[in-house]
Scaffold this active site. Structure first.
Site, PDB file in Angstrom:
ATOM      1  N   PRO A   2       0.806  -1.215   0.000  1.00  0.00           N
ATOM      2  CA  PRO A   2       0.000   0.000   0.000  1.00  0.00           C
ATOM      3  C   PRO A   2       0.853   1.284   0.000  1.00  0.00           C
ATOM      4  CG  PRO A   2      -0.647  -1.511   1.767  1.00  0.00           C
ATOM      5  CD  PRO A   2       0.670  -1.964   1.255  1.00  0.00           C
ATOM      6  N   GLU A   3       0.293   2.334  -0.600  1.00  0.00           N
ATOM      7  CA  GLU A   3       0.932   3.640  -0.611  1.00  0.00           C
ATOM      8  C   GLU A   3       0.130   4.599   0.268  1.00  0.00           C
ATOM      9  OE1 GLU A   3       1.889   4.910  -4.622  1.00  0.00           O
ATOM     10  OE2 GLU A   3       2.152   2.833  -5.297  1.00  0.00           O
ATOM     11  N   LYS A  61       4.060   5.963   4.679  1.00  0.00           N
ATOM     12  CA  LYS A  61       3.336   4.708   4.450  1.00  0.00           C
ATOM     13  C   LYS A  61       3.205   3.881   5.730  1.00  0.00           C
ATOM     14  CE  LYS A  61       5.363   4.428  -0.204  1.00  0.00           C
ATOM     15  NZ  LYS A  61       6.129   3.561  -1.125  1.00  0.00           N
ATOM     16  N   ARG A 124       2.540 -11.782   2.430  1.00  0.00           N
ATOM     17  CA  ARG A 124       3.926 -12.139   2.111  1.00  0.00           C
ATOM     18  C   ARG A 124       4.880 -11.978   3.289  1.00  0.00           C
ATOM     19  NH1 ARG A 124       5.530  -9.229  -3.421  1.00  0.00           N
ATOM     20  NH2 ARG A 124       7.439 -10.416  -3.009  1.00  0.00           N
ATOM     21  N   ARG A 276      11.194  -1.103 -11.598  1.00  0.00           N
ATOM     22  CA  ARG A 276       9.757  -0.963 -11.383  1.00  0.00           C
ATOM     23  C   ARG A 276       9.090  -0.583 -12.695  1.00  0.00           C
ATOM     24  NH1 ARG A 276       8.542   0.054  -6.079  1.00  0.00           N
ATOM     25  NH2 ARG A 276       6.481  -0.716  -6.711  1.00  0.00           N
TER      26      ARG A 276
END
Length: 300
Positions: A2-3, A61, A124, A276
């Site tokens: 998430p950002e 974050k 994860r 990225r």
């Protein structure tokens, strides 16, 4: 992911725990990769038992539960972490359970729904949970992050990056420069600003800088309003285990080979920067710095 928008949504979603007293901190059985936790769950239980949550804050974050002695529990979701008040997506990746005491004041119970627990879930196991004193937080977290992306001024942004030789897309991901922007929203911000993501920071024109700053605020606020982006893997959920909606508003992210939503003939391209994926429209996002009608774009 998430950002910033997803983490802000998490913070707002768990706000009902403010004022709640912690009864117990537990580490549920989990056979997956262990999450980084400092100190151990048993130590956390001893430290936090009986403490009252005084506020929920976000730094970049990170989600932070703050307590009356100025200490805080700093949760960094990273790639697949969630902070929840509802049942998690599955029980196999539940990493931490914080249980709260039932309120003795019945009038308080009638006026609002009091959560019984808060959960940290991470598919994860890349996230982190750290209890920190105020001095530790200031030294090890706050001092290493740049201004928050929702608070940074245009002068700060340009002053921090104008001399950098990095491509602007890569530079926006540097949390020591501006905290909260990740890969997805950097692409969306630069599209709205009409700036080629490959352009070096030291070669950006003044008009380009003047478009980037308001685009940051517009994109991030719009994403917050839509409770963040739930991508195709379905991992991100808000505090009630519901998906976000901003993925339906994406202009370029993950839209390779699709028509540009702004120009007539443009097609979204995908390139790789700093390992990225970057998505942009070469027609709209020009290295020349010129782009008609970008200035009157709004985040819709």
């Amino acid at each position: 992911m998430p950002e910033l928008p997803e983490v802000e949504t998490m913070c707002r979603g768990i706000s009902p725990i403010v004022g709640c007293e912690i009864e117990r901190v537990e580490l549920p059985p989990c056979h997956c990769r262990p999450i980084t936790m400092e100190p151990s769950a048993a130590h956390l239980n001893r430290r936090l038992q009986g403490r009252r949550v005084t506020s929920i804050q976000r730094r970049g974050k990170r989600v932070m539960l703050c307590f009356d002695d100025q200490s805080r529990l700093v949760i960094e979701p990273r790639m697949t972490g969630l902070v929840l008040l509802a049942d998690p997506p599955d029980p196999d990746h539940l990493r931490l359970r914080i249980q709260f005491r039932s309120p003795s004041n019945r009038s308080t119970t009638r006026s609002r729904s009091i959560p019984t627990e808060m959960l940290v879930w991470d598919r994860r196991g890349l996230g982190t949970i750290r209890w920190m004193s105020e001095s530790d937080y200031l030294e090890k977290v706050d001092s290493r992050l740049g201004p928050d992306a929702m608070c940074i001024t245009a002068e700060q942004l340009r002053g921090n990056l104008a001399n950098s030789k990095r491509p602007i897309k890569v530079a926006l991901l540097d949390q020591s420069v501006v905290a909260g922007i990740g890969n997805l929203y950097a692409a969306e911000i630069l599209f709205l600003a009409g700036v080629d993501p490959r352009t070096r920071c030291d070669r950006l024109t003044k008009p380009q800088w003047e478009r980037i700053h308001p685009a940051i605020t517009l994109v991030l606020q719009d994403a917050i309003n839509h409770e963040g982006s739930t991508l195709s893997d379905g991992t991100y959920r808000n505090a009630l285990n519901d998906p976000g909606n901003y993925q339906n508003m994406h202009r370029v992210y993950d839209r390779e080979n699709l028509a540009c939503p702004r120009c007539v003939d443009g097609v979204v391209r995908r390139i790789v920067q700093a390992h990225r994926a970057t998505f942009f429209c070469p027609g709209c996002q020009r290295k020349s710095g010129r782009h008609p009608s970008v200035s009157n774009q709004t985040a819709t």
